[in-house]
Design a protein around this motif. Structure first.
Motif, PDB file in Angstrom:
ATOM      1  N   UNK A  35      83.452   3.838  31.966  1.00  0.00           N
ATOM      2  CA  UNK A  35      82.104   3.540  32.432  1.00  0.00           C
ATOM      3  C   UNK A  35      81.369   2.738  31.365  1.00  0.00           C
ATOM      4  N   UNK A  42      71.987   3.785  34.654  1.00  0.00           N
ATOM      5  CA  UNK A  42      72.848   4.954  34.573  1.00  0.00           C
ATOM      6  C   UNK A  42      74.216   4.537  34.084  1.00  0.00           C
ATOM      7  N   UNK A  43      75.253   5.174  34.582  1.00  0.00           N
ATOM      8  CA  UNK A  43      76.624   4.806  34.244  1.00  0.00           C
ATOM      9  C   UNK A  43      77.260   4.123  35.435  1.00  0.00           C
ATOM     10  N   UNK A  45      80.969   2.545  36.946  1.00  0.00           N
ATOM     11  CA  UNK A  45      82.409   2.631  36.784  1.00  0.00           C
ATOM     12  C   UNK A  45      83.017   1.237  36.637  1.00  0.00           C
ATOM     13  N   UNK A  98      88.154  15.029  43.838  1.00  0.00           N
ATOM     14  CA  UNK A  98      86.978  15.196  42.971  1.00  0.00           C
ATOM     15  C   UNK A  98      87.055  16.446  42.103  1.00  0.00           C
ATOM     16  N   UNK A 100      85.383  17.984  37.986  1.00  0.00           N
ATOM     17  CA  UNK A 100      84.581  17.725  36.797  1.00  0.00           C
ATOM     18  C   UNK A 100      85.260  16.674  35.928  1.00  0.00           C
ATOM     19  N   UNK A 101      84.474  15.703  35.461  1.00  0.00           N
ATOM     20  CA  UNK A 101      84.994  14.723  34.516  1.00  0.00           C
ATOM     21  C   UNK A 101      84.515  15.105  33.115  1.00  0.00           C
TER      22      UNK A 101
ATOM     23  N   UNK B  32      80.513  15.241  47.214  1.00  0.00           N
ATOM     24  CA  UNK B  32      80.642  16.211  46.135  1.00  0.00           C
ATOM     25  C   UNK B  32      79.577  15.823  45.117  1.00  0.00           C
ATOM     26  N   UNK B  34      77.150  16.427  41.504  1.00  0.00           N
ATOM     27  CA  UNK B  34      77.213  16.860  40.113  1.00  0.00           C
ATOM     28  C   UNK B  34      75.877  16.576  39.419  1.00  0.00           C
ATOM     29  N   UNK B  36      74.905  16.039  35.325  1.00  0.00           N
ATOM     30  CA  UNK B  36      75.361  15.957  33.941  1.00  0.00           C
ATOM     31  C   UNK B  36      74.149  15.840  33.026  1.00  0.00           C
ATOM     32  N   UNK B  46      78.885  18.370  31.733  1.00  0.00           N
ATOM     33  CA  UNK B  46      78.608  18.875  33.073  1.00  0.00           C
ATOM     34  C   UNK B  46      77.662  20.070  33.021  1.00  0.00           C
ATOM     35  N   UNK B  90      71.585  13.280  34.551  1.00  0.00           N
ATOM     36  CA  UNK B  90      72.132  12.363  35.546  1.00  0.00           C
ATOM     37  C   UNK B  90      72.670  13.133  36.742  1.00  0.00           C
ATOM     38  N   UNK B  94      80.292  11.981  44.400  1.00  0.00           N
ATOM     39  CA  UNK B  94      81.577  11.446  44.848  1.00  0.00           C
ATOM     40  C   UNK B  94      81.576  11.570  46.357  1.00  0.00           C
ATOM     41  N   UNK B 102      82.938   8.176  41.309  1.00  0.00           N
ATOM     42  CA  UNK B 102      81.710   8.863  40.926  1.00  0.00           C
ATOM     43  C   UNK B 102      80.604   7.828  40.765  1.00  0.00           C
ATOM     44  N   UNK B 104      76.619   7.298  39.767  1.00  0.00           N
ATOM     45  CA  UNK B 104      75.545   7.946  39.034  1.00  0.00           C
ATOM     46  C   UNK B 104      74.179   7.426  39.457  1.00  0.00           C
TER      47      UNK B 104
END
Lengths: 112, 114
Positions: A35, A42-43, A45, A98, A100-101, B32, B34, B36, B46, B90, B94, B102, B104
């Motif tokens: 990223x 933000x981030x 990919x 999917x 957690x990264x 999905x 998340x 962070x 996370x 953030x 997904x 993913x 953001x």
């Protein structure tokens, strides 16, 4: 337990030069990601990989090249750096998708 | 294309006060979700995730979030914040399906004031 590491942490380079950012993970995660983080965005990919020798483009792949010959390494190469590629680059990995990264500490790249 | 909107770029709040950081997403398929957190000069960590099951998700450091499918929201809450919660947060999504990338939001800077 090193987890996920990135090198270098800081890099200054000139326009037109080739730069490679390294990413290494010790968990044998299948998935790895690159990223870039820019203010207000933000981030985003750049590229990702589902396994060794399998890579695919993300949202902003232009000007970047990746490879994944080994599960634990996922280098990102800027073939001819431009000022617009000045950014903070994060590598991440996950066991599945999917899921957690897990993120590395980042590489701050400045292109002059 | 899916997008993630974090409605507030900056949220200042006094210590021990409650806080809500808002996140909305656009997607017509399953998602999905998340949250962070990023502390200064560090990578992302996370806080919590919603993959399936109960729509109320509890995470680390006392944070929780509720998945609201009808409002396409996943707001983050904490009943009482500490100075150490100062960081950038953030929201990420997904989308179900083959791509599974993913995406953001642009982030919310939470600043806890003494």
């Amino acid at each position: 337990d090193a987890g996920i590491t990135q090198s270098p942490r800081y890099k200054i380079t000139e326009t037109g030069r080739q730069v490679t950012l390294m990413c290494h993970q010790t968990w044998s995660h299948s998935y790895m990601f690159w990223y870039r983080q820019d203010l207000g965005h933000g981030l985003r990919l750049i590229y990702y990989s589902a396994a060794a020798d399998i890579t695919d483009k993300g949202e902003v792949p232009d000007g970047y090249v990746v490879s994944r010959s080994k599960t634990e390494n996922f280098p990102l190469t800027l073939e001819s750096a431009t000022r617009s590629q000045t950014s903070v680059y994060f590598c991440a990995s996950s066991e599945s998708n999917p899921s957690q990264q897990y993120f590395g500490p980042g590489t701050r790249l400045t292109v002059t | 294309a899916q997008s993630v909107t974090q409605l507030d770029s900056q949220v200042p709040v006094f210590e021990e006060a409650p806080v809500e950081l808002r996140c909305n997403y656009s997607s017509s398929v399953s998602v999905y979700l998340f949250w962070y957190v990023q502390y200064p000069n560090q990578g992302l960590q996370l806080l919590l995730k919603y993959l399936s099951g109960s729509t109320l998700v509890k995470g680390i450091n006392g944070f929780e979030a509720e998945f609201n499918k009808s409002q396409t929201s996943f707001h983050l809450r904490k009943p009482s914040v500490h100075i150490s919660d100062t960081a950038e947060y953030f929201c990420a999504v997904i989308r179900g399906g083959s791509a599974r990338q993913l995406t953001f939001g642009s982030g919310t800077q939470l600043t806890v004031l003494p």
